[in-house]
Scaffold this motif. Sequence first.
Motif, PDB file in Angstrom:
ATOM      1  N   ASP A 126       0.865  -1.175   0.000  1.00  0.00           N
ATOM      2  CA  ASP A 126       0.000   0.000   0.000  1.00  0.00           C
ATOM      3  C   ASP A 126       0.910   1.236   0.000  1.00  0.00           C
ATOM      4  O   ASP A 126       1.849   1.308   0.790  1.00  0.00           O
ATOM      5  N   PRO A 127       0.661   2.215  -0.874  1.00  0.00           N
ATOM      6  CA  PRO A 127       1.520   3.403  -0.876  1.00  0.00           C
ATOM      7  C   PRO A 127       1.619   4.080   0.491  1.00  0.00           C
ATOM      8  O   PRO A 127       2.656   4.620   0.850  1.00  0.00           O
ATOM      9  N   ILE A 128       0.557   4.023   1.280  1.00  0.00           N
ATOM     10  CA  ILE A 128       0.592   4.614   2.620  1.00  0.00           C
ATOM     11  C   ILE A 128       1.582   3.853   3.503  1.00  0.00           C
ATOM     12  O   ILE A 128       2.359   4.449   4.246  1.00  0.00           O
ATOM     13  N   GLY A 129       1.551   2.534   3.425  1.00  0.00           N
ATOM     14  CA  GLY A 129       2.502   1.725   4.184  1.00  0.00           C
ATOM     15  C   GLY A 129       3.931   1.987   3.753  1.00  0.00           C
ATOM     16  O   GLY A 129       4.848   2.031   4.586  1.00  0.00           O
ATOM     17  N   PHE A 130       4.128   2.187   2.464  1.00  0.00           N
ATOM     18  CA  PHE A 130       5.468   2.474   1.967  1.00  0.00           C
ATOM     19  C   PHE A 130       5.947   3.841   2.461  1.00  0.00           C
ATOM     20  O   PHE A 130       7.100   4.015   2.839  1.00  0.00           O
ATOM     21  N   VAL A 131       5.042   4.815   2.491  1.00  0.00           N
ATOM     22  CA  VAL A 131       5.381   6.148   3.009  1.00  0.00           C
ATOM     23  C   VAL A 131       5.757   6.050   4.487  1.00  0.00           C
ATOM     24  O   VAL A 131       6.752   6.644   4.921  1.00  0.00           O
ATOM     25  N   ASP A 132       4.972   5.311   5.259  1.00  0.00           N
ATOM     26  CA  ASP A 132       5.293   5.132   6.685  1.00  0.00           C
ATOM     27  C   ASP A 132       6.700   4.572   6.865  1.00  0.00           C
ATOM     28  O   ASP A 132       7.480   5.055   7.686  1.00  0.00           O
ATOM     29  N   ARG A 133       7.027   3.551   6.113  1.00  0.00           N
ATOM     30  CA  ARG A 133       8.347   2.924   6.221  1.00  0.00           C
ATOM     31  C   ARG A 133       9.447   3.866   5.747  1.00  0.00           C
ATOM     32  O   ARG A 133      10.543   3.873   6.286  1.00  0.00           O
ATOM     33  N   THR A 134       9.149   4.662   4.733  1.00  0.00           N
ATOM     34  CA  THR A 134      10.118   5.643   4.236  1.00  0.00           C
ATOM     35  C   THR A 134      10.486   6.627   5.341  1.00  0.00           C
ATOM     36  O   THR A 134      11.663   6.914   5.578  1.00  0.00           O
ATOM     37  N   LEU A 135       9.478   7.144   6.032  1.00  0.00           N
ATOM     38  CA  LEU A 135       9.729   8.092   7.125  1.00  0.00           C
ATOM     39  C   LEU A 135      10.461   7.429   8.287  1.00  0.00           C
ATOM     40  O   LEU A 135      11.341   8.037   8.910  1.00  0.00           O
ATOM     41  N   LYS A 136      10.100   6.207   8.575  1.00  0.00           N
ATOM     42  CA  LYS A 136      10.761   5.482   9.662  1.00  0.00           C
ATOM     43  C   LYS A 136      12.251   5.304   9.356  1.00  0.00           C
ATOM     44  O   LYS A 136      13.104   5.513  10.223  1.00  0.00           O
ATOM     45  N   ASN A 137      12.579   4.949   8.120  1.00  0.00           N
ATOM     46  CA  ASN A 137      13.980   4.794   7.737  1.00  0.00           C
ATOM     47  C   ASN A 137      14.731   6.123   7.781  1.00  0.00           C
ATOM     48  O   ASN A 137      15.891   6.169   8.209  1.00  0.00           O
ATOM     49  N   LEU A 138      14.091   7.190   7.331  1.00  0.00           N
ATOM     50  CA  LEU A 138      14.731   8.506   7.380  1.00  0.00           C
ATOM     51  C   LEU A 138      15.053   8.884   8.821  1.00  0.00           C
ATOM     52  O   LEU A 138      16.161   9.337   9.122  1.00  0.00           O
ATOM     53  N   ALA A 139      14.102   8.682   9.716  1.00  0.00           N
ATOM     54  CA  ALA A 139      14.329   9.005  11.128  1.00  0.00           C
ATOM     55  C   ALA A 139      15.469   8.165  11.704  1.00  0.00           C
ATOM     56  O   ALA A 139      16.310   8.669  12.454  1.00  0.00           O
ATOM     57  N   TYR A 140      15.540   6.905  11.321  1.00  0.00           N
ATOM     58  CA  TYR A 140      16.591   6.018  11.807  1.00  0.00           C
ATOM     59  C   TYR A 140      17.972   6.509  11.349  1.00  0.00           C
ATOM     60  O   TYR A 140      18.913   6.572  12.145  1.00  0.00           O
ATOM     61  N   ILE A 141      18.084   6.879  10.084  1.00  0.00           N
ATOM     62  CA  ILE A 141      19.364   7.371   9.548  1.00  0.00           C
ATOM     63  C   ILE A 141      19.736   8.697  10.204  1.00  0.00           C
ATOM     64  O   ILE A 141      20.896   8.915  10.579  1.00  0.00           O
ATOM     65  N   GLU A 142      18.779   9.595  10.357  1.00  0.00           N
ATOM     66  CA  GLU A 142      19.068  10.874  11.013  1.00  0.00           C
ATOM     67  C   GLU A 142      19.509  10.671  12.455  1.00  0.00           C
ATOM     68  O   GLU A 142      20.454  11.315  12.919  1.00  0.00           O
ATOM     69  N   ASP A 143      18.833   9.790  13.173  1.00  0.00           N
ATOM     70  CA  ASP A 143      19.226   9.501  14.551  1.00  0.00           C
ATOM     71  C   ASP A 143      20.629   8.902  14.590  1.00  0.00           C
ATOM     72  O   ASP A 143      21.447   9.258  15.445  1.00  0.00           O
TER      73      ASP A 143
END
Length: 175
Positions: A31-48
């Motif tokens: 689902d594109p929404i699920g993919f967006v959620d995971r995209t943001l989660k990965n971005l936050a992980y890399i930034e952290d």
Amino acid sequence: MLDVQDGTANPVCQTWGNVVKRPIILAPRNDPIGFVDRTLKNLAYIEDGRHDGADVHVVTQLMLSLLGLIVFPVEAGHYQSLSRYPLEHLNPPGVNLWTFILGSSEDLGRHIWHLRNAVAHRHVEFSSDSRDPHNVSITFADHKFKVPTPYWVAQIDASNLRVFCVALSDCILAR
């Protein structure tokens, strides 16, 4: 928990600048929404990780995030309704995130379409290899089919690309 930005309300998206935490329930990956959620989660992980001194590349992750936020949702038709809004609806108050070098974006939907084309056809250039998003500008170019010169070129600082990506994701998730 997921890092998102929190700002004053806007007709298209709800967030802009301050990082807050919120719980996230992931939709299916297909689902594109699920993919967006995971995209943001990965971005936050890399930034952290970068903040903690890890050997990671935030600018690269920002580009991967943009890919996840525009190509999949555009192909699923999630941005058709955004054509009624000006691009400025994703800007924080008083800030212009994008600089147009050639052409312009008539509205938010068209801007996303140009970005989708630039990313999908690898018409993207980075100003440097710096890991600091404040030291990198990214240029996107859209070309007509089989024409070597672009008809649309826009530029954004990588630090502003983060603001744009999070605001765009909020627009998708708010649907």
